[in-house]
Motif scaffolding. Structure first.
Motif, PDB file in Angstrom:
ATOM      1  N   SER A  39       4.754  -1.817  -8.470  1.00 34.17           N
ATOM      2  CA  SER A  39       4.315  -2.069  -9.661  1.00 34.17           C
ATOM      3  C   SER A  39       5.239  -1.640 -10.791  1.00 34.17           C
ATOM      4  N   ALA A  40       5.623  -0.551 -10.682  1.00 35.05           N
ATOM      5  CA  ALA A  40       6.392   0.209 -11.870  1.00 35.05           C
ATOM      6  C   ALA A  40       7.703  -0.883 -11.671  1.00 35.05           C
TER       7      ALA A  40
ATOM      8  N   ALA B   8       7.114  -3.970 -13.479  1.00 28.90           N
ATOM      9  CA  ALA B   8       6.960  -4.160 -14.971  1.00 28.90           C
ATOM     10  C   ALA B   8       8.169  -3.749 -15.738  1.00 28.90           C
ATOM     11  N   GLN B   9       9.370  -2.944 -14.808  1.00 30.82           N
ATOM     12  CA  GLN B   9      10.576  -2.906 -15.649  1.00 30.82           C
ATOM     13  C   GLN B   9      11.320  -4.001 -15.492  1.00 30.82           C
TER      14      GLN B   9
ATOM     15  N   THR C 143       3.960   6.946 -12.581  1.00 29.88           N
ATOM     16  CA  THR C 143       3.641   6.525 -11.295  1.00 29.88           C
ATOM     17  C   THR C 143       3.733   7.625 -10.162  1.00 29.88           C
TER      18      THR C 143
ATOM     19  N   PRO D 127       7.862   7.025   0.356  1.00 31.72           N
ATOM     20  CA  PRO D 127       6.904   6.076  -0.282  1.00 31.72           C
ATOM     21  C   PRO D 127       6.998   4.610   0.383  1.00 31.72           C
TER      22      PRO D 127
ATOM     23  N   GLU E 152      -2.985  -1.752  -4.824  1.00 27.60           N
ATOM     24  CA  GLU E 152      -2.838  -0.332  -4.919  1.00 27.60           C
ATOM     25  C   GLU E 152      -4.490   0.158  -4.836  1.00 27.60           C
TER      26      GLU E 152
ATOM     27  N   LEU F 227       3.716  -7.549 -10.406  1.00 26.34           N
ATOM     28  CA  LEU F 227       2.991  -6.609 -11.252  1.00 26.34           C
ATOM     29  C   LEU F 227       1.453  -6.660 -11.014  1.00 26.34           C
TER      30      LEU F 227
ATOM     31  N   ALA G   4       2.203   1.305  -5.795  1.00 25.37           N
ATOM     32  CA  ALA G   4       2.411   2.058  -6.932  1.00 25.37           C
ATOM     33  C   ALA G   4       3.779   1.756  -7.563  1.00 25.37           C
ATOM     34  N   PHE G   5       4.783   2.238  -6.838  1.00 26.88           N
ATOM     35  CA  PHE G   5       6.299   2.246  -7.217  1.00 26.88           C
ATOM     36  C   PHE G   5       6.668   0.728  -7.342  1.00 26.88           C
TER      37      PHE G   5
ATOM     38  N   TRP H 179      -0.711  -4.092  -8.387  1.00 29.73           N
ATOM     39  CA  TRP H 179      -1.701  -3.302  -9.190  1.00 29.73           C
ATOM     40  C   TRP H 179      -2.889  -3.473  -8.492  1.00 29.73           C
TER      41      TRP H 179
ATOM     42  N   ALA I  18       3.824   2.987  -2.006  1.00 28.03           N
ATOM     43  CA  ALA I  18       4.518   1.941  -2.073  1.00 28.03           C
ATOM     44  C   ALA I  18       4.164   0.790  -3.124  1.00 28.03           C
TER      45      ALA I  18
ATOM     46  N   ARG J 190       7.855   5.799 -17.431  1.00 25.04           N
ATOM     47  CA  ARG J 190       6.708   5.068 -16.469  1.00 25.04           C
ATOM     48  C   ARG J 190       6.892   5.358 -14.886  1.00 25.04           C
TER      49      ARG J 190
ATOM     50  N   ARG K  58       0.665   4.766 -16.671  1.00 28.58           N
ATOM     51  CA  ARG K  58       1.638   3.719 -16.193  1.00 28.58           C
ATOM     52  C   ARG K  58       1.349   2.191 -16.864  1.00 28.58           C
TER      53      ARG K  58
ATOM     54  N   ARG L 263      -2.447   6.504 -13.778  1.00 31.89           N
ATOM     55  CA  ARG L 263      -2.346   5.134 -13.656  1.00 31.89           C
ATOM     56  C   ARG L 263      -2.688   4.394 -15.018  1.00 31.89           C
TER      57      ARG L 263
END
Lengths: 139, 656
Positions: free
Chosen positions: A53-54, A57-58, B294, B385, A39, A32, A50-51, A36, A48, B290, B345, B342
Motif C-alpha cells: 500500500s505504501a 501511494a509512492q 508503515t 514481510p 490489510e 492503493l 501494508a508495505f 488498504w 505484505a 510514509r 501512513r 495506519r
C-alpha cells in the motif's frame, strides 16, 4: 476481481506515453485502495499488504511528477475496494497487475524523450516491482 | 554484546578501592612505607592519587549541584540535598587541593606506580573518572555552553532519583578515603623526612573527607536514595550506538531478542539526529516517513499477535496472576497504536517532499527490527514481510516454553514499543521542521480547483498538514501508552528490558531535584586542573570573612567553607567590577551571526517545473548550500557513530 482485469487490459492497450501515465495513475490508485482494504483482514499478510500500500501511494505520487502527465482532476479509481474475499486470490491479482504496470512503465522509460518522464517512469516502475515482490506467491 | 553501564565501571573502581583499603589494614611498619626514600615516595604518590579520587568525587557533585557556595548561603530555594552537595563539593575540592599540592613533583610518567597501594588507587581513580565520563556521553555542550541531550538517558541522568543516587555514592566513597588519608597521615608523620606539604595535606584531608561524607549522609536522610535509584544510576549505559546487526537465518529466540535491542537502540539514536535536519536534508523524504509509519504499524501488529500468544501461556504465570491481564492490556494498546500509525501512513498518501527515496537513516534498522520481530512471531525462520515467506504464528508453547523465554520475548516487544514511542516523537518534530521549511507538497491535481499554479506540485494546504501532524500526535500518544503498558509488564515479569520502565518513569513523572547540569566549562570552573600543570598555586591566605570566623574560634568546617565562599564571591565581584570599567572594543569587530541560507533545492529526478523552488541534483550529490547550515553536533556525532546503511536500490527496499 473485474476491476483488476479491466485495469490490466487498459495498461496493456495504452498507447502513447500520456495515456499510459493516466492509466498508471489509476492503476496505482487501484492498488492503493485494494491493498488498504485487504490489510484490514490480512492476518499473516498484514506486512505484505501494508508495505504494498505504501509503495502504491509512492508510485502514484511519482507518476504525478511526470511532465507528460496531463493536467486535470484525478479520477475516482481510488474509491474501488477489494471485493475478493480470498486474500490469496486478491494478492495474486494485485501482484499480476503490479507486474504488468512495472513492465509497461519500464518500457515507457526506455522510449521517453523527456528526462523528467524517463525518471518518473523508472521510479514508478520500481514501486510497481516492489508491490509485485511483496504480493507475489512463493515460486 | 551490550554496552557497558555505569554500574559495570563503578564496580571496577570500587574493587580497586577496596583492595587499597585492605592493604592499609597491614601494620605501618610491615608496609615498608616508613623510614625509606621509596616509602616516602609511595606515601606522596598515594596522597596524590587519593587527591585525584577526591577531585573526581567533587566533580560528580558539581554535576548534580551546579551552584556556588554564595547561592547556598543566599538562596532559600535550594533543597537541603543541594546545599549539602555544594558544601561537600567544597570540602572535597579543598581536600583534593591539599593532597595534590603535596604530591606535586611526583612524576609517574614513564613507569608504573611504585607500590600496590598507589597502583590500586590509580586504577580506582581512573575507573571513577571513567564512570563520570560515561554519564557525560549522553549530552554535549551546545554553542551557548548549555547542555544538550544526545540520548534519552540524558533526562534520566538529570532526574531526582539519579541525583540522589550520585550523592549517596559520593558519600559512600568519601568515608573510606578519609580513613585512607588518616592512615597515610600517620605513616607520613612517623617519618620526619616526608615533605611537609604532603603531611599537611594528608592531615587536612581527613576531616574534610569525613565532613563531605557526613554532610551528604545527613541530607540523604531527608532525601533517601532508594535501591531503585541506585539501580537506575548503575544501569545507565555508555552513549554508544551499537554497530548494525542485520538478521541472519536461523537465529535463536535469544539472538532475535538481542538483535531487536540493537536495532531499537540504533533507530532511536539515528532518529534523534533527523529532527533538525528535516528542514534541509534531502535524504529525509515523505517516502521515508510514509515507510517508517508503515513499518511502525507492522511492528504494532506483530507485537499484538505475540502478546496474544503469550496470554495463552497463563500456566507460566500462576505465581503472578497480574501478568495475563497486563498482557491483554498491552495487546490492546498495541492494536490501538497500529491503527494510529495506519492513519499516519494514510495522511502521507498525497503529501510529498521535494526529494524522494527510502533514504532516511533509520530505515535499514527499522527493517531489521521488523524482520526479527516477524521471526519471533512466525514459524518461518527466514520470515520477511513478503507473501512468499508467509508462515503461521508460532505455537505459544514454542514461543514461550518457560517463564525465562517469555520474559525475553516480552523484553523484545518492549524494546520495539519503546522505539516506536521515541520514533513517533522524533518524526513528529522532524515533520514540523519540514513544514516550517516549506518542504511539504501535494500534486497540484489533488488540490482544490481554485489552486491555479503552474507547477505539478504545490505547497500542501494547511488543513492537510494539520491532519498529518494530528495523526502523528495520536500515534505518539498511542505508542507511549503501549510502551507504558509494557513497562509494567516488563517489571512484573522481570524482563531484561525492565530498566526501560524505570527510565521512562523517571523522566516522565519525577520533577528534577535540581537544575539541569551546567556545561563542563561552568561546572568545572572552581576545580583546579590536574597537577600535570607546572606549579600549583599555594593556598590563598584567609580572606577577611574567613579570618573573622577563625578569630571567633570553634567554627566547624562547613562554616569555614562558607566563609571562604563569601570571600571568593567578593573577590569575583571586585574583578568583574574592575573589568566592567574597561573601555569596550570598537563595534562591528565580531562576526555577525548570519541566518543560514536555505540549500539550493532543485528537482533533478523530478520533472522540471515540478516544484515551485526549481531543479536539483540527485540526492547523492547534494549538500547543504555552501556549508552555511552547520549540522547539529549531536546529530553529527550520532551520524559518525552510526553510519547510514541502505538496502535500497532504484527506489526499492529489498526483503528477500
Amino acid at each position: 476481481m473485474p476491476e483488476i482485469d479491466r485495469m490490466r487490459a487498459r495498461l496493456e492497450t495504452a498507447g502513447e506515453l500520456t495515456g499510459l501515465l493516466c492509466a498508471a495513475w489509476d492503476a496505482f490508485s487501484l492498488l492503493l485502495a485494494a491493498c488498504w482494504d485487504c490489510e484490514e483482514r490480512a492476518g499473516e499478510l498484514f506486512a505484505a499488504f501494508a508495505f504494498a500500500s505504501a509503495a502504491a501511494a509512492q508510485g502514484r505520487l511519482v507518476i504525478a511528477s511526470a511532465p507528460s502527465r496531463p493536467d486535470g482532476p484525478a479520477t475516482q479509481a481510488s474509491d474501488v475496494s477489494c471485493a475478493e474475499p480470498d486474500l490469496d486470490k486478491a494478492a495474486d491479482g494485485l501482484a499480476g497487475l503490479a507486474g504488468v504496470l512495472g513492465e509497461r512503465l519500464l518500457a515507457a522509460a526506455r522510449h521517453a524523450g523527456d528526462p523528467g518522464d524517463r525518471a518518473a517512469c523508472q521510479d514508478a516502475a520500481a514501486q510497481a516491482a516492489q508491490i509485485y515482490e511483496l504480493l507475489a506467491p512463493a515460486e | 554484546m551490550t554496552a557497558a553501564t555505569f554500574g559495570d565501571v563503578l564496580a571496577e573502581a570500587r574493587r580497586h578501592l577496596d583492595a587499597a583499603t585492605r592493604l592499609t589494614a597491614t601494620r605501618l611498619t610491615a608496609t615498608g612505607l616508613t623510614g625509606s626514600a621509596a616509602g616516602r615516595e609511595s606515601i606522596t604518590a598515594a596522597a596524590g592519587m587519593t587527591g585525584c579520587l577526591a577531585l573526581t568525587l567533587s566533580r560528580y557533585l558539581a554535576d548534580i549541584a551546579p551552584y556556588d557556595m554564595a547561592e547556598v548561603i543566599t538562596s532559600s530555594e535550594l533543597s537541603s540535598l543541594m546545599r549539602a552537595a555544594v558544601q561537600a563539593r567544597e570540602a572535597l575540592q579543598l581536600a583534593a587541593e591539599g593532597l595534590r599540592t603535596g604530591s606535586h613533583g611526583y612524576d609517574t610518567s614513564g613507569r608504573g606506580p611504585a607500590d600496590p597501594l598507589t597502583a590500586r588507587l590509580a586504577a580506582s581513580a581512573a575507573a571513577l573518572a571513567a564512570c563520570r565520563d560515561l554519564l557525560r556521553t549522553h549530552a554535549i555542550t551546545g554553542t551557548g555552553g548549555q547542555w544538550e541531550p544526545r540520548s534519552r538517558w540524558a533526562a534520566v541522568i538529570g532526574s531526582g532519583p539519579v541525583t540522589r543516587a550520585v550523592a549517596a555514592e559520593v558519600a559512600r566513597w568519601s568515608k573510606p578515603l578519609a580513613y585512607l588519608t588518616a592512615w597515610l597521615s600517620a605513616a607520613s608523620q612517623a617519618d620526619a623526612a616526608t615533605p611537609a606539604a604532603v603531611t599537611q595535606g594528608l592531615a587536612a584531608a581527613t576531616p574534610l573527607l569525613l565532613t563531605a561524607s557526613t554532610t551528604l549522609t545527613a541530607a540523604l536522610r531527608e532525601h533517601p536514595a532508594t535501591a531503585t535509584d541506585a539501580e537506575l544510576l548503575h544501569a545507565v549505559p555508555v552513549s554508544h550506538v551499537p554497530p548494525p546487526r542485520p538478521p541472519s537465518d536461523n537465529e535463536t529466540v535469544t539472538a532475535l531478542a538481542a538483535g531487536i535491542a540493537v536495532s531499537a537502540a540504533r533507530v532511536q539514536a539515528l532518529a534523534l539526529g533527523t529532527v533538525e535536519q528535516a528542514a534541509w536534508a534531502p535524504e529525509l523524504t515523505a517516502e521515508s516517513w510514509r515507510w517508517t509509519a508503515t513499518g511502525a504499524a507492522i511492528i504494532c501488529d506483530i507485537s499484538q499477535l505475540m502478546l496474544g500468544l503469550l496470554t495463552e501461556r497463563a500456566v507460566l504465570f500462576t505465581g503472578a496472576p497480574a501478568v495475563t491481564a497486563q498482557l491483554r492490556t498491552a495487546a490492546d494498546s498495541a492494536a490501538g497504536a497500529c491503527a494510529r500509525w495506519r492513519v499516519v501512513r494514510a495522511a502521507w498518501q498525497e503529501i510529498t517532499t521535494d526529494t524522494r527515496g527510502l533514504t532516511t537513516p533509520v530505515i535499514p534498522d527499522t527493517r531489521d527490527l521488523i524482520i526479527r520481530l516477524g521471526r519471533l512471531a512466525f514459524t518461518e525462520p527466514r520470515w520477511t514481510p513478503i507473501r512468499a515467506r508467509r508462515a503461521p504464528p508460532r505455537d505459544p508453547a514454542d514461543l514461550a516454553p518457560g517463564p525465562a523465554q517469555a520474559a525475553v520475548v516480552t523484553g523484545a516487544i518492549h524494546h520495539a514499543a519503546d522505539t516506536l514511542a521515541s520514533l513517533a516523537d522524533t518524526d513528529l518534530r522532524a515533520v514540523q521542521a519540514a513544514r516550517r521549511a516549506d518542504r511539504l507538497y501535494m500534486p497540484t491535481r489533488k488540490l482544490p480547483e481554485y489552486y491555479d499554479v503552474p507547477y505539478r506540485h504545490w505547497k500542501a494546504p494547511a488543513s492537510e498538514i494539520a491532519a498529518l501532524l494530528d495523526a502523528y500526535q495520536a500515534a505518539s500518544a498511542a505508542s507511549s501508552r503501549t510502551a507504558t503498558d509494557l513497562d509494567a509488564l516488563a517489571v512484573t515479569m522481570n524482563a531484561p528490558s525492565r530498566i526501560l520502565a524505570a527510565a521512562r518513569a523517571t523522566t516522565t513523572s519525577t520533577a528534577r531535584a535540581c537544575t539541569p547540569p551546567a556545561a563542563p566549562s561552568q561546572r568545572d570552573e572552581p576545580v583546579s586542573e590536574p597537577s600535570s600543570q607546572p606549579g600549583l598555586a599555594a593556598p590563598a591566605p584567609p580572606g577577611p570573612v574567613e579570618q573573622a570566623v577563625r578569630d571567633l574560634g570553634a567554627a566547624d568546617l562547613i562554616v569555614l567553607l562558607r566563609a571562604q565562599a563569601i570571600d571568593k564571591a567578593a573577590r569575583k565581584l571586585l574583578t568583574e567590577a574592575r573589568d566592567g570599567c574597561r573601555e569596550p572594543g570598537p563595534p562591528g569587530l565580531a562576526e555577525p551571526r548570519r541566518s543560514p541560507a536555505p540549500p539550493a533545492r532543485t528537482p533533478a529526478r523530478l520533472a522540471a517545473k515540478s516544484f515551485p523552488l526549481g531543479p536539483a541534483p540527485p540526492i547523492a550529490d547534494r549538500q547543504p548550500a555552501g556549508g552555511s547550515l552547520p549540522p547539529n553536533p549531536a546529530d553529527d556525532q550520532a551520524a559518525r557513530q552510526a553510519p547510514a546503511r541502505t538496502y535500497v536500490t532504484h527506489g526499492r527496499l529489498h526483503f528477500r
